[in-house]
Scaffold this active site. Structure first.
Site, PDB file in Angstrom:
ATOM      1  N   LYS A 121     -35.302   9.783   5.898  1.00  0.00           N
ATOM      2  CA  LYS A 121     -35.746   9.957   4.872  1.00  0.00           C
ATOM      3  C   LYS A 121     -34.053  10.397   3.850  1.00  0.00           C
ATOM      4  O   LYS A 121     -33.341  11.579   4.734  1.00  0.00           O
ATOM      5  CB  LYS A 121     -36.765  10.986   4.751  1.00  0.00           C
ATOM      6  CG  LYS A 121     -37.143  11.722   3.569  1.00  0.00           C
ATOM      7  CD  LYS A 121     -38.689  12.542   3.562  1.00  0.00           C
ATOM      8  CE  LYS A 121     -38.768  13.365   2.199  1.00  0.00           C
ATOM      9  NZ  LYS A 121     -40.072  14.268   2.988  1.00  0.00           N
TER      10      LYS A 121
ATOM     11  N   SER B 240     -44.198  13.052   0.967  1.00  0.00           N
ATOM     12  CA  SER B 240     -43.457  13.367  -0.280  1.00  0.00           C
ATOM     13  C   SER B 240     -42.082  12.021   0.226  1.00  0.00           C
ATOM     14  O   SER B 240     -41.274  11.401   0.058  1.00  0.00           O
ATOM     15  CB  SER B 240     -41.894  14.155  -0.684  1.00  0.00           C
ATOM     16  OG  SER B 240     -41.861  14.914   0.356  1.00  0.00           O
TER      17      SER B 240
ATOM     18  N   SER C 192     -46.146  16.042   4.119  1.00  0.00           N
ATOM     19  CA  SER C 192     -45.247  14.833   3.307  1.00  0.00           C
ATOM     20  C   SER C 192     -45.067  13.609   4.066  1.00  0.00           C
ATOM     21  O   SER C 192     -44.276  12.468   3.929  1.00  0.00           O
ATOM     22  CB  SER C 192     -43.830  15.672   2.871  1.00  0.00           C
ATOM     23  OG  SER C 192     -44.510  16.765   1.878  1.00  0.00           O
TER      24      SER C 192
END
Lengths: 447, 525
Positions: free
Chosen positions: B78, B173, B197
């Site tokens: 990420k 997210s 997330s």
């Protein structure tokens, strides 16, 4: 990540200042925006600092002569660990600020004192003692000019019996001497302001060393709200002592207060007391010895190498050596006269091979640093004390013969005039006569 | 170390046996990334360095000296983890073009094991959001939008409408990471989990999403959102893979003072045969308003599964659950305000051209660099941290947080081993519908089932469980006790075996990849 050495330094300093060490202390973020604060916050200890409630004892001379010292104490409110910011350099010509981030994040110890001091002199003495303590502990080299020790003064005035007045904070003080000046100026300024009916603002002022005064600093737009928040990345700092130390613990992970306490070196006050006891010197002498970097060592080296009593040696160290060094802005380490040479000289004096006047002359020569030994200088300048008694008797006789009035006065009972005759003999012999012997001879002749 | 452990890793085994090479694998993944570019799962693809890493791995396999199970395995990270030499943007203008000089600890650990870093995945800006829709590089599309399963079930509104307007979100997210794993472009991905997330997008994308116990895995190098709740998250296609990645990441890091000191022992997951000694707790408060009837039914089915297998299933209560959203809001925004203070344009990242004064430069930089979501949270956080508000908001929220955490302690203390809850309120919604509500509203709604685990620091995992009526994945969440990842994953693995979640039938235009999904190497387990 917390720096272990910083924690140890804070514990040592706390112990040296008689503080209670908090076995659990916390870290907080203090937020504000400034170019030298890269994270936008400073990590500090606002809620629970590492050490609290201590005291610092320091000594002052009552008059300027160092003959009477008085001991005072200032309370230590707390010691807290925090991060340093970077350094801002203002370039007004180009309207720029240059930021040096090299020291940002480095650990600092803030020592907060209570307002127990009454004037610049007291503050200077207290800070000087703190400096010595820090240097002895090794917590810091504490050189103000290098920014290793930074001092801000909080000053207020009030009439006796009334509560403390509004305080101002004075910053930008770069030496102990300026600290005293800044404080005394600010006290005066506040008194004058109040006496003409004005008020004191709770503001921050900067000390201008060129003008010798304090000036208001750039306005900080009202009171800042630092939005304190616990530092989430640093768990509470737990310190142990011998009792609370858990078994099977990794010693690299814990700080043991008792272990540190056992290893504290002699603090300045202890060192001074030991010097007084061991060498029979006066307390004020011990202050001077410790105040000059390297002087104690020099003194002790001389004492080791000479038969002269320490009580007499100290005079040569403090009066002759030190004043010379001060005149020429030299440190003890830079002295052209080593402890060995001085000891050598003092030995000649102690053995009465030269008079003290002669010794001072030899010392003056030694300062030139030409590599000659005291003995060589004595021989070169013919400064030996006259050993020939007959020669001395002749000179005494000559003086007596030439001073009829004085002789009559002495015979009439005025012993003080004898000193004049001794002085005349000294002058005749160019200081190469032993005054005690001269006195004996004159008295014998005049009786 | 795991190589000799007897774990069943299909692709790892294939690599060891030479049936496929690391460079092969890497190239296939890179090619698939290109053909799935419309998913917008990746912000940066590090093609050159990945191939180089693959070559080095190949050399090691040739010499018979692979570093471990992860050697040669393509992974994605990420884009809020620092990667040396590769751009790290946090999907924000503030860090566009920022190249970090160091690797986050977890990234370094994976590289040290020989993993091949394919690239950095897309997210909500600075990890703030539950849709992966609010980053500056645009939203991430859920690969299931392009699956046969979804297309078969969806009713086109008109002839001209196609997948272009019908696609569903990944959740967030860590949407990019979830999409990357789901679409087979990598075998494992790192996400982050602050309020859900990792688990939320895992549920929507039909992959395993593990949130480890706070303090187990280092956060050094993870650009922080909420320091006291953030953890690196692990996304994989099956539970066994998650255990392997966990094994390579967990353990004390001297650079992160919030990691525990205890030695971590990587474990193998055994096949659970007897669940009769297990006690599963069903927290009644997780029957939240807005929970779809589908998911409710699935949850019920799952509890029956455990009951029928002999496990003890009891209803429990976590009474402070309803305060967790507000509590989270206060604590999260306060930490965000603090953590974002470092972005002033001076040292790194975006700097505005405005130069009348330092203050005006700061203001302009931060306005230009941050999106509305970030700015909104900073303002809220600063408000809560003001001297006059601190006690009433921040301290109060900390106390409520303690109560929430105690709820779990009590329940686990009463003999419950694991909690079983839904992960999300519904299956993934179409993007056009999602954006009708603002980020804050969405986050408040979507985080309800996941963020209590972050408040309490507990480990939790999403296991893909079934397809919804619309043909989209739905997952269920297991919450475990602190540092009991082994038990948590063991139960999750048993459950995974029972539900047999279907593989995605991804229909990608370049059909040379159609066969890819059927390779045995779909997972490395």
């Amino acid at each position: 990540v917390l720096n272990r050495r910083c924690v140890e330094a804070a514990v040592m300093t706390g112990l040296a200042l008689n503080c209670s060490i908090n076995k659990k202390s916390l870290f907080d973020r203090k937020h504000y925006f400034y170019a030298d604060l890269p994270a936008g916050y400073q990590i500090t200890q606002q809620r629970v600092p590492i050490a609290v409630n201590g005291s610092l004892s320091y000594s002052l001379c009552i008059d300027n002569k160092m003959s009477q010292m008085v001991t005072k104490t200032v309370r230590i409110k707390q010691i807290q660990l925090e991060q340093d910011s970077g350094k801002s350099l203002h370039d007004d010509t180009r309207s720029q600020t240059l930021v040096d981030l090299n020291r940002a994040g480095v650990g600092l110890m803030e020592v907060v004192m209570e307002p127990d001091m009454c004037c610049g002199e007291e503050a200077a003495a207290a800070v000087r003692e703190l400096q010595l303590i820090l240097q002895t502990l090794g917590s810091s080299q504490a050189v103000m000019a290098e920014g290793q020790l930074r001092v801000d003064a909080n000053v207020s005035v009030h009439h006796p019996g009334e509560p403390y007045g509004v305080r101002t904070e004075v910053k930008n003080i770069n030496s102990i001497r300026f600290l005293a000046k800044a404080i005394d100026y600010e006290i005066q300024r506040q008194i004058e302001e109040l006496e003409k009916g004005g008020t004191i603002l709770n503001e921050t002022r900067a000390f201008d060393s060129k003008l010798g005064c304090t000036v208001p600093m750039r306005d900080k737009e009202g009171k800042q709200d630092y939005r304190f928040m616990p530092e989430p990345n640093l768990p509470p700092l737990i310190l142990y002592d011998a009792k609370s130390l858990p078994a099977n613990v990794n010693h690299q992970q814990v700080v043991n207060i008792d272990w540190i306490h056992e290893r504290l070196p002699d603090l300045p006050s202890v060192k001074r007391a030991k010097l007084v006891e061991r060498y029979g010197i006066l307390p004020e002498h011990s202050f001077t010895l410790l105040n000059e970097d390297g002087l104690t060592e020099y003194f002790e080296n001389v004492v080791k190498q000479t038969q002269m009593k320490p009580k007499k040696v100290i005079g040569w160290i403090l009066n002759d050596l030190l004043s010379y060094l001060k005149q020429h802005s030299l440190t003890v380490k830079e002295s052209p006269v080593s402890s060995f040479l001085l000891a050598d000289l003092l030995n000649l004096l102690e053995k009465k091979e030269i008079s003290s006047t002669a010794a001072k002359q030899v010392l003056a020569e030694l300062w030139k640093g030409e590599g000659k030994t005291p003995l060589e200088i004595v021989k070169e300048k013919k400064l030996e004390v006259i050993q020939n008694q007959k020669e001395l008797e002749q000179i005494c006789q000559a003086v007596i013969d030439g001073q009829e009035n004085e002789v009559m006065a002495i015979k009439a009972g005025n012993q003080k005039v004898l000193n004049k005759l001794i002085g005349l003999v000294q002058r005749q012999t160019q200081g190469r006569s032993n005054p005690v012997l001269v006195k004996q001879l004159l008295e014998k002749k005049l009786s | 170390a795991a190589l000799s452990g007897g774990l069943r890793f299909q692709v790892s085994k294939a690599l060891r046996e030479g049936r496929v090479t690391p460079t092969d694998l890497c190239q296939k993944c890179l090619s698939l990334i290109k053909s799935t570019r419309f998913l917008n799962a990746y912000i940066t693809v590090a093609e050159e360095t990945a191939l180089k890493q693959a070559e080095e791995s190949e050399e090691r396999y040739r010499r018979g000296q692979p570093l471990g199970v992860l050697d040669g395995i393509p992974i994605a990270v990420k884009d809020n983890f620092n990667t040396a030499g590769i751009e790290t943007t946090c999907a924000s203008n503030m860090l566009k073009g920022y190249i970090s000089p160091y690797n986050a600890t977890v990234v370094q650990k994976l590289l040290d094991q020989g993993a091949v870093l394919l690239g950095k995945t897309n997210l909500d800006e600075f990890a703030m959001g539950s849709g992966s829709t609010d980053g500056v590089f645009g939203p991430v599309r859920n690969p299931w939008s392009y699956s046969r399963q979804y297309k078969e079930k969806s009713v086109p509104k008109s002839h001209s409408e196609d997948e272009e307007s019908n696609w569903v979100i990944t959740g967030g997210s860590s949407g990019g990471s979830a999409a990357a794993v789901s679409s087979f472009t990598c075998f494992a991905a790192l996400g982050s989990d602050t309020g859900g997330s990792t688990r939320n997008p895992a549920a929507h994308c039909g992959v395993v999403g593990l949130k480890p116990t706070y303090g187990l895995i280092s956060r050094h190098g993870l650009i922080p959102l909420v320091n006291s709740m953030d953890v690196p998250g692990i996304l994989t296609r099956c539970v066994d893979d998650a255990a392997v990645v966990l094994g390579s990441l967990a353990g004390h890091d001297p650079k992160d003072s919030t990691t525990i000191q205890d030695n971590f022992k990587p474990f193998e997951l055994s096949d659970l045969t007897d669940v009769s000694k297990l006690s599963i707790g069903i927290p009644k408060e997780y029957h939240a308003p807005g929970l779809s009837s589908e998911i409710l039914a699935l949850w019920s089915k799952a509890t029956d599964l455990f009951k029928n297998a002999g496990a003890k299933v009891i209803e429990v209560s976590l009474p402070h659950t309803r305060y967790s959203i507000v509590c989270y809001h206060v604590l999260c925004t306060a930490e965000v305000a603090s953590n974002m203070a470092r972005f002033d344009g001076l040292e790194y990242g975006h700097r505005s051209d405005m130069n009348n004064s330092t203050e005006s430069m700061y203001a302009a930089t931060r306005r230009e660099g941050f999106n509305g979501v970030v700015r909104g949270r900073i303002l809220s956080g600063n408000y809560f941290l003001l001297k006059q508000n601190y006690e009433n908001y921040f301290v109060k929220a900390q106390k409520v947080r303690r109560l929430i955490a105690s709820d779990f302690v009590k329940v686990f203390g009463s003999g419950v081993d694991i909690l079983l809850t839904p992960t999300t309120l519904s299956d993934a919604v179409p993007y056009m519908e999602f954006i009708k509500e603002d980020n804050r509203t969405r986050s408040a709604q979507d985080d309800i089932l996941t963020q209590a685990a972050n408040m309490a620091g507990l480990p939790a995992i999403n296991v893909p469980s079934a397809l919804s009526e619309r043909g989209l994945p739905v997952g269920l969440q297991f919450i475990g006790q602190s540092f009991q990842e082994k038990q948590l994953l063991t139960v999750a693995k048993w459950f995974e075996k029972q539900v047999k979640f279907p593989m995605i039938q991804l229909e990608v235009k370049r059909h040379d990849h159609g066969a890819f999904q059927h390779e045995k190497s779909a997972s490395f387990s």
